[in-house]
Design an enzyme around this catalytic site. Structure first.
Site, PDB file in Angstrom:
ATOM      1  N   GLU A  91      80.913 -54.552  46.929  1.00  0.00           N
ATOM      2  CA  GLU A  91      81.978 -54.777  46.991  1.00  0.00           C
ATOM      3  C   GLU A  91      82.114 -55.751  46.608  1.00  0.00           C
ATOM      4  O   GLU A  91      81.243 -57.077  47.032  1.00  0.00           O
ATOM      5  CB  GLU A  91      81.283 -54.721  48.832  1.00  0.00           C
ATOM      6  CG  GLU A  91      81.993 -52.773  48.867  1.00  0.00           C
ATOM      7  CD  GLU A  91      81.902 -52.840  50.878  1.00  0.00           C
ATOM      8  OE1 GLU A  91      82.118 -50.975  50.595  1.00  0.00           O
ATOM      9  OE2 GLU A  91      81.736 -53.451  51.329  1.00  0.00           O
ATOM     10  N   CYS A 107      84.876 -63.458  47.301  1.00  0.00           N
ATOM     11  CA  CYS A 107      83.405 -63.414  48.138  1.00  0.00           C
ATOM     12  C   CYS A 107      82.482 -62.397  47.651  1.00  0.00           C
ATOM     13  O   CYS A 107      83.029 -61.112  46.779  1.00  0.00           O
ATOM     14  CB  CYS A 107      83.421 -62.902  49.305  1.00  0.00           C
ATOM     15  SG  CYS A 107      81.942 -62.709  50.381  1.00  0.00           S
ATOM     16  N   CYS A 114      70.659 -55.818  50.229  1.00  0.00           N
ATOM     17  CA  CYS A 114      69.429 -57.171  50.317  1.00  0.00           C
ATOM     18  C   CYS A 114      67.882 -56.049  51.344  1.00  0.00           C
ATOM     19  O   CYS A 114      68.289 -55.632  52.607  1.00  0.00           O
ATOM     20  CB  CYS A 114      70.605 -57.682  51.584  1.00  0.00           C
ATOM     21  SG  CYS A 114      70.012 -59.260  51.499  1.00  0.00           S
ATOM     22  N   CYS A 118      68.453 -59.029  58.059  1.00  0.00           N
ATOM     23  CA  CYS A 118      68.409 -60.372  59.346  1.00  0.00           C
ATOM     24  C   CYS A 118      69.542 -58.853  60.462  1.00  0.00           C
ATOM     25  O   CYS A 118      70.203 -58.300  59.683  1.00  0.00           O
ATOM     26  CB  CYS A 118      69.640 -61.348  58.511  1.00  0.00           C
ATOM     27  SG  CYS A 118      69.519 -62.014  57.604  1.00  0.00           S
ATOM     28  N   CYS A 121      73.495 -58.052  60.177  1.00  0.00           N
ATOM     29  CA  CYS A 121      74.309 -57.549  59.506  1.00  0.00           C
ATOM     30  C   CYS A 121      73.906 -56.286  58.677  1.00  0.00           C
ATOM     31  O   CYS A 121      72.591 -55.794  58.472  1.00  0.00           O
ATOM     32  CB  CYS A 121      73.392 -58.804  58.168  1.00  0.00           C
ATOM     33  SG  CYS A 121      74.366 -58.554  56.166  1.00  0.00           S
ATOM     34  N   SER A 208      75.309 -69.193  48.731  1.00  0.00           N
ATOM     35  CA  SER A 208      74.769 -68.560  50.464  1.00  0.00           C
ATOM     36  C   SER A 208      74.095 -68.661  50.820  1.00  0.00           C
ATOM     37  O   SER A 208      73.558 -67.290  49.891  1.00  0.00           O
ATOM     38  CB  SER A 208      75.828 -68.091  51.119  1.00  0.00           C
ATOM     39  OG  SER A 208      75.816 -67.715  52.400  1.00  0.00           O
ATOM     40  N   ASN A 307      80.917 -60.446  63.783  1.00  0.00           N
ATOM     41  CA  ASN A 307      81.119 -58.840  63.899  1.00  0.00           C
ATOM     42  C   ASN A 307      80.794 -58.164  63.890  1.00  0.00           C
ATOM     43  O   ASN A 307      79.700 -57.782  63.085  1.00  0.00           O
ATOM     44  CB  ASN A 307      81.752 -59.492  62.505  1.00  0.00           C
ATOM     45  CG  ASN A 307      83.026 -59.815  61.814  1.00  0.00           C
ATOM     46  OD1 ASN A 307      84.042 -59.820  62.609  1.00  0.00           O
ATOM     47  ND2 ASN A 307      82.628 -60.593  60.697  1.00  0.00           N
ATOM     48  N   CYS A 354      82.326 -60.369  56.813  1.00  0.00           N
ATOM     49  CA  CYS A 354      81.159 -61.166  56.939  1.00  0.00           C
ATOM     50  C   CYS A 354      79.899 -59.948  57.802  1.00  0.00           C
ATOM     51  O   CYS A 354      80.198 -59.833  58.876  1.00  0.00           O
ATOM     52  CB  CYS A 354      80.970 -62.210  57.730  1.00  0.00           C
ATOM     53  SG  CYS A 354      81.991 -63.820  57.504  1.00  0.00           S
TER      54      CYS A 354
HETATM   55  N1  SAH Z   1      72.422 -63.683  51.713  1.00  0.00           N
HETATM   56  C1  SAH Z   1      73.183 -64.257  52.005  1.00  0.00           C
HETATM   57  C2  SAH Z   1      74.725 -64.239  50.876  1.00  0.00           C
HETATM   58  C3  SAH Z   1      75.406 -62.669  52.539  1.00  0.00           C
HETATM   59  S1  SAH Z   1      76.440 -64.394  53.254  1.00  0.00           S
HETATM   60  C4  SAH Z   1      73.507 -65.253  53.155  1.00  0.00           C
HETATM   61  O1  SAH Z   1      72.993 -64.687  53.889  1.00  0.00           O
HETATM   62  O2  SAH Z   1      74.369 -66.167  53.168  1.00  0.00           O
HETATM   63  C5  SAH Z   1      76.817 -63.398  54.446  1.00  0.00           C
HETATM   64  C6  SAH Z   1      77.252 -64.581  55.741  1.00  0.00           C
HETATM   65  O3  SAH Z   1      77.168 -63.570  56.839  1.00  0.00           O
HETATM   66  C7  SAH Z   1      76.336 -64.570  56.255  1.00  0.00           C
HETATM   67  O4  SAH Z   1      76.846 -66.285  56.638  1.00  0.00           O
HETATM   68  C8  SAH Z   1      75.656 -64.280  57.789  1.00  0.00           C
HETATM   69  O5  SAH Z   1      75.504 -65.066  58.636  1.00  0.00           O
HETATM   70  C9  SAH Z   1      76.947 -63.662  57.977  1.00  0.00           C
HETATM   71  N2  SAH Z   1      76.625 -62.586  58.571  1.00  0.00           N
HETATM   72  C10 SAH Z   1      76.329 -61.632  58.756  1.00  0.00           C
HETATM   73  N3  SAH Z   1      76.404 -60.720  59.031  1.00  0.00           N
HETATM   74  C11 SAH Z   1      77.393 -61.253  60.212  1.00  0.00           C
HETATM   75  C12 SAH Z   1      78.010 -60.462  60.811  1.00  0.00           C
HETATM   76  N4  SAH Z   1      77.917 -59.097  61.756  1.00  0.00           N
HETATM   77  N5  SAH Z   1      78.816 -60.917  61.682  1.00  0.00           N
HETATM   78  C13 SAH Z   1      79.502 -62.101  61.591  1.00  0.00           C
HETATM   79  N6  SAH Z   1      78.308 -63.182  59.965  1.00  0.00           N
HETATM   80  C14 SAH Z   1      78.133 -62.424  59.996  1.00  0.00           C
END
Ligand code: SAH
Length: 362
Positions: A91, A107, A114, A118, A121, A208, A307, A354
């Site tokens: 996406e 984006c 991945c 985390c 996410c 990022s 989110n 995000c």
């Molecule tokens: N792997 C990289 C690129 C992905 S960026 C990184 O971690 O930076 C994805 C961004 O979205 C990151 O800053 C992460 O902290 C944020 N993110 C992931 N899940 C989220 C969620 N459920 N709500 C808000 N932000 C989220």
């Protein structure tokens, strides 16, 4: 198998064209068609002689991302679901800039899935499928840009008179699916093509990372001047270990050391992303610790409201921090002289926010 021109570097296109017995300027013409005029096939390259195009088509091709679905959010955010040649999908999200002016931030994804898991996410929940090739990364930019231009062509003729109203991708962020620094080689090649062949300024591109420390050092070496964002999300190793397992390998101290060593040109800063999770990382003590951690780093902080992802049922449950607490958190950073923005989450109604990407597809 035909030679896919998308996969070729500039040099490889030069060599291929010379070996076909053509003049070198033909290679440049093709490169301009592909990266500036956003051509999707040799047939679109109308100033190449027809016989040459036929000759090319016998041994070469240009692959294109296939648009499976485009969703438009009520806030103007657009989410593109693309299919890759092997059937996998990724996406990209096009977000209107807050200041308007028909400018957008794109984006993009760097991996299918991945590996970092985390816990908040949705992409992490999917697991890792594979790295994207450089051209699959670049093609997200080409395809969305082409799409934006096509939209203008359909717009009222009057609108076309005004240069400023032309829609344009002003920024590119590697904040889609995947961990770009776990795919550094292809990301670096993609950056080279986006900057040198599409003329996009490095200063308008942000990579990022969740904190792949050795590759932060490498990024600075191989692509200086690109912007760095760190998804920090916690102020102690204990909390960070529990929500971002990568922290066990590269703890905060090492991560921040790499940030301090990251070369920044004048007026540039490292962005720290901080997703606020109620009762986990959003206390006053966290804000104070964050101030300390960022000491000595030219930084700005983006506070992101969590989110809830569509996969929440199968994921650990988190809650959003209340706005009042977010403002308190912001105020502590602000008073310490840190630039801090509360990032409005865009595209939540189409799962484009995000951490939500790909949540609805398996
Ligand atoms: N792997 C990289 C690129 C992905 S960026 C990184 O971690 O930076 C994805 C961004 O979205 C990151 O800053 C992460 O902290 C944020 N993110 C992931 N899940 C989220 C969620 N459920 N709500 C808000 N932000 C989220």
């Amino acid at each position: 198998m035909k030679n896919n021109f998308r996969s070729f570097s500039q040099q490889e296109i030069n060599t291929f064209i010379t070996e076909l017995g053509q003049k070198p300027y033909r290679a440049q013409q093709i490169i301009n068609w592909m990266y500036k005029k956003l051509a999707r096939s040799f047939d679109e390259m109308t100033d190449l002689p027809r016989e040459f195009r036929e000759q090319l088509k016998k041994t070469a091709c240009i692959s294109n991302l296939k648009l499976l679905q485009k969703q438009v959010s009520s806030d103007g955010t657009q989410k593109f679901l693309f299919q890759l040649e092997d059937g996998e999908s990724i996406e990209s999200v096009l977000i209107p800039n807050a200041r308007g002016g028909n400018k957008f931030t794109l984006c993009i994804s760097s991996q299918v899935g991945c590996a970092l898991s985390c816990v908040f996410c949705a992409t992490g929940k999917l697991g890792f499928k594979r790295n994207l090739n450089a051209y699959e990364i670049v093609d997200q930019v080409i395809t969305v840009k082409r799409y934006l231009l096509a939209e203008t062509q359909h717009a009222a003729p009057l609108q076309k008179l005004y240069e400023y109203s032309q829609p344009a991708i002003a920024n590119i962020v590697f904040m889609g699916m995947g961990e770009p620094l776990n795919n550094l080689q292809e990301v670096a090649e993609a950056l080279r093509r986006i900057t040198s062949l599409m003329n996009f300024s490095k200063r308008r591109i942000t990579v990022s990372t969740a904190g792949i420390v050795p590759n932060i050092y490498k990024l600075a070496e191989i692509i200086p001047e690109v912007n760095l964002a760190i998804s920090l999300n916690a102020t102690t190793d204990e909390v960070r270990n529990s929500i971002m397992p990568i922290n066990r390998k590269y703890p905060l101290k090492e991560l921040l050391k790499a940030c301090k060593a990251f070369p920044l040109s004048a007026f540039r800063r490292i962005t720290f992303e901080y997703v606020l999770l109620k009762g986990i990382n959003d206390t006053k003590e966290d804000a104070l610790r964050l101030v300390k951690l960022l000491r000595g780093i030219r930084s700005k902080v983006n506070l992101i409201s969590y989110n809830p992802t569509p996969l929440q049922k199968t994921m650990r449950l988190f809650e959003q921090t209340d706005l009042k607490k977010i403002l308190e958190f912001q105020s502590i950073l602000h008073k310490a002289g840190i630039t801090v923005l509360i990032r409005k989450s865009m595209g939540a109604d189409i799962s484009a926010a995000c951490g939500q990407l790909k949540a609805n597809y398996q």
